[in-house]
Design an enzyme around this catalytic site. Structure first.
Site, PDB file in Angstrom:
ATOM      1  N   ASN A   1       0.846  -1.198   0.000  1.00 20.12           N
ATOM      2  CA  ASN A   1       0.000   0.000   0.000  1.00 20.12           C
ATOM      3  C   ASN A   1       0.881   1.247   0.000  1.00 20.12           C
ATOM      4  O   ASN A   1       2.003   1.224   0.486  1.00 20.12           O
ATOM      5  CB  ASN A   1      -0.878   0.004   1.268  1.00 20.12           C
ATOM      6  CG  ASN A   1      -1.857   1.168   1.292  1.00 20.12           C
ATOM      7  OD1 ASN A   1      -2.429   1.526   0.256  1.00 20.12           O
ATOM      8  ND2 ASN A   1      -2.057   1.770   2.450  1.00 20.12           N
TER       9      ASN A   1
ATOM     10  N   HIS B   1       0.785   5.163   1.416  1.00 19.72           N
ATOM     11  CA  HIS B   1       0.046   5.996   2.365  1.00 19.72           C
ATOM     12  C   HIS B   1       0.714   7.368   2.449  1.00 19.72           C
ATOM     13  O   HIS B   1       1.935   7.455   2.553  1.00 19.72           O
ATOM     14  CB  HIS B   1       0.028   5.334   3.746  1.00 19.72           C
ATOM     15  CG  HIS B   1      -0.779   6.106   4.741  1.00 19.72           C
ATOM     16  ND1 HIS B   1      -2.166   6.092   4.734  1.00 19.72           N
ATOM     17  CD2 HIS B   1      -0.415   6.944   5.736  1.00 19.72           C
ATOM     18  CE1 HIS B   1      -2.608   6.885   5.694  1.00 19.72           C
ATOM     19  NE2 HIS B   1      -1.572   7.410   6.317  1.00 19.72           N
TER      20      HIS B   1
ATOM     21  N   SER C   1       4.741   6.774   2.591  1.00 20.83           N
ATOM     22  CA  SER C   1       5.263   5.469   3.000  1.00 20.83           C
ATOM     23  C   SER C   1       4.724   4.391   2.061  1.00 20.83           C
ATOM     24  O   SER C   1       3.554   4.436   1.681  1.00 20.83           O
ATOM     25  CB  SER C   1       4.786   5.111   4.418  1.00 20.83           C
ATOM     26  OG  SER C   1       5.160   6.090   5.360  1.00 20.83           O
TER      27      SER C   1
ATOM     28  N   ASP D   1      -3.111   0.668   8.169  1.00 22.65           N
ATOM     29  CA  ASP D   1      -1.899   1.477   7.969  1.00 22.65           C
ATOM     30  C   ASP D   1      -0.819   1.103   8.980  1.00 22.65           C
ATOM     31  O   ASP D   1       0.053   1.930   9.298  1.00 22.65           O
ATOM     32  CB  ASP D   1      -2.209   2.982   8.044  1.00 22.65           C
ATOM     33  CG  ASP D   1      -3.179   3.416   6.956  1.00 22.65           C
ATOM     34  OD1 ASP D   1      -3.134   2.852   5.850  1.00 22.65           O
ATOM     35  OD2 ASP D   1      -4.002   4.318   7.216  1.00 22.65           O
TER      36      ASP D   1
END
Ligand code: GAR
Length: 231
Positions: free
Chosen positions: A114, A116, A143, A152
């Site tokens: 992912n 973020h 990130s 997260d």
């Protein structure tokens, strides 16, 4: 998912909106920066402009909407089935604004990345630019992390810092952070594609060594206060 040696890494990219990160990945594959192939782009929003980016690149698209399912569980089940059927080597969340359930995360454990917009563990969740500006932080950033069942909260692979300027607002700050995402995300996917990056039981291995803290990467030209290179 048992790819032949030398075969490109296969990706499914999940989006919800603009798909600017998707575009950066498409471009990095086209320029052979990443040895990968996007099997499909999946969106939970039928109006996501990123779907057109996929179509322009000749990539299959699929849409599944929460509103079409009676329960969240039904939607999550469909999403997992849809992505699993493509049998990707890596699932790439690129602005996918739905929290994946444990079954999805467990199924793709170590194969789910992912992006973020904050320097995790700072500012998980939404409105990261607003929160960084309100806190009068001197630095923000992005990130890239493996996804765990903590939102997260999975292990972070790499980060790029972006200094906050005195005259920044959410628009100007997000534009500079996104410009770094568009460099950093393809870079990290490239590490995974060439076998240098792995994650098992929340432990990241990079180039044969355990990564104890996120790799900090700066990009020349994206912010005049930064030098290029790793530090
Ligand atoms: C990106 O900036 C990404 O960091 C953020 O959504 C944006 C999507 O932009 N992701 C999150 O906030 C996830 N929690 P894009 O659709 O243009 O790639």
């Amino acid at each position: 998912m048992n790819a032949a040696p030398g075969a490109p890494l296969t990706l499914v990219v999940l989006i919800s909106n603009q798909g600017s990160n998707l575009q950066a990945i498409i471009d990095a594959i086209a320029s052979q920066e990443i040895h990968a192939r996007i099997l499909a782009v999946v969106s939970n929003n039928p109006r996501a402009p990123g779907l057109q980016r996929a179509k322009n690149a000749g990539i299959s698209t699929a849409v599944t909407e929460r509103a079409d399912f009676a329960t969240r569980k039904d939607f999550d089940r469909r999403l997992l089935q849809l992505v699993r059927d493509y049998d990707p080597g890596l699932v790439v969340l690129a602005g996918f604004m739905h929290i994946l359930d444990d079954e999805f995360v467990t199924h793709f454990d170590g194969r789910l990345l992912n992006v973020h917009p904050s320097l995790l563990p700072k500012y998980p969740g939404l409105n990261t630019y607003r929160r960084a500006l309100a806190a009068k932080d001197g630095v923000h950033g992005c990130s890239i992390h493996f996804v765990s069942s903590r939102v997260d909260g999975g292990p972070v692979v790499a980060q790029t810092e972006v200094p906050i300027r005195a005259d920044d607002d959410e628009g100007s700050l997000s534009a500079r952070v996104q410009a770094t995402e568009h460099k950093l995300y393809p870079m990290v996917i490239g590490w995974f594609a060439n076998g240098g990056l792995q994650c098992q039981y929340e432990t990241i291995m990079l180039d044969g060594k355990r990564l104890a803290k996120p790799r900090k990467i700066a990009f020349a030209g994206l912010d005049e206060t930064q030098e290029s290179g790793e530090f």
